[in-house]
Design a protein around this motif. Structure first.
Motif, short mmCIF file in Angstrom:
data_model
loop_
_atom_site.label_atom_id
_atom_site.label_comp_id
_atom_site.label_asym_id
_atom_site.label_seq_id
_atom_site.Cartn_x
_atom_site.Cartn_y
_atom_site.Cartn_z
N THR A 21 0.84 -1.06 -0.05
CA THR A 21 0.09 -0.13 -0.02
C THR A 21 0.84 1.20 -0.05
O THR A 21 1.76 1.27 0.71
N CYS A 22 0.47 2.15 -0.82
CA CYS A 22 1.04 3.49 -0.94
C CYS A 22 0.84 4.29 0.18
O CYS A 22 -0.41 4.31 0.85
N VAL A 23 1.82 4.63 1.08
CA VAL A 23 1.69 5.39 2.20
C VAL A 23 0.88 6.72 1.91
O VAL A 23 0.48 7.47 3.00
N ALA A 24 1.02 7.18 0.91
CA ALA A 24 0.18 8.55 0.47
C ALA A 24 -1.04 8.29 0.16
O ALA A 24 -2.03 9.01 0.53
N CYS A 25 -1.41 7.53 -0.92
CA CYS A 25 -2.69 7.51 -1.49
C CYS A 25 -3.39 6.32 -1.00
O CYS A 25 -4.65 6.11 -1.39
N ARG A 26 -2.89 5.30 -0.57
CA ARG A 26 -3.42 4.09 -0.24
C ARG A 26 -3.91 3.23 -1.36
O ARG A 26 -4.59 2.20 -1.20
N LEU A 60 5.77 3.51 -1.76
CA LEU A 60 5.18 4.76 -2.34
C LEU A 60 5.12 4.37 -3.90
O LEU A 60 5.88 3.94 -4.40
N CYS A 61 4.03 5.33 -4.41
CA CYS A 61 3.81 5.03 -5.78
C CYS A 61 5.03 5.73 -6.47
O CYS A 61 5.74 6.42 -6.09
N HIS A 62 5.11 5.63 -7.82
CA HIS A 62 5.85 6.29 -8.73
C HIS A 62 5.37 7.77 -8.89
O HIS A 62 5.85 8.54 -9.56
N ALA A 65 3.07 13.29 -6.78
CA ALA A 65 2.12 13.74 -5.79
C ALA A 65 2.08 13.17 -4.66
O ALA A 65 2.02 13.54 -3.36
N CYS A 66 2.33 11.78 -4.83
CA CYS A 66 2.38 10.89 -3.49
C CYS A 66 3.74 11.18 -2.64
O CYS A 66 3.60 11.25 -1.49
N TRP A 67 4.80 11.26 -3.56
CA TRP A 67 6.15 11.87 -2.74
C TRP A 67 5.68 13.02 -2.01
O TRP A 67 6.45 13.15 -0.63
ZN LIG Z 1 0.49 6.73 -4.12
#
Ligand SMILES: [Zn+2]
Length: 107
Positions: A21-26, A60-62, A65-67
């Motif tokens: 799971t991406c910690v930013a956008c889930r 995290l995704c690539h 925005a998530c970063w």
């Molecule tokens: Zn993400």
């Protein structure tokens, strides 16, 4: 060769792929779809491209925005259980995030 009538087997269960799971956008994705970050015993945080380093990991995704979200809103610190990122690590991650390609469609 004629096919045998082997439709008896139920193959309903998909092959298990570990989801991260991406910690930013889930967003969840297979491990390969996300970037792994690892906190080592000294509390230092770094990217783990191999995905094999020991330590507490976060994904995290690539997506830039998530970063941005993870770095600005302390999502990363929370996920990795560190109070504050080492300035050097943070700088390195900021730099990495800045070099990410802009949002692109999934392949
Ligand atoms: Zn993400």
């Amino acid at each position: 060769m004629s096919g045998s009538m082997s439709k008896q087997k139920q193959q309903a269960r998909p092959r298990h792929v570990p989801q991260r799971t991406c910690v930013a956008c889930r967003r969840t994705d297979a491990k390969r779809g996300l970037l792994r970050l690892v906190r080592d015993a000294d509390g230092r945080v770094a990217l783990d491209p191999s995905g094999k380093r020991n330590g507490r990991g976060a994904y995290l995704c690539h997506s830039p925005a998530c970063w941005e979200q993870a770095l600005k809103r302390k999502g990363l610190e929370r996920a990795l259980r560190v109070e504050v990122l080492h300035p050097d690590d943070r700088a390195a991650l900021d730099q990495f995030a800045a070099g990410l390609p802009p949002e692109e469609a999934e392949r």
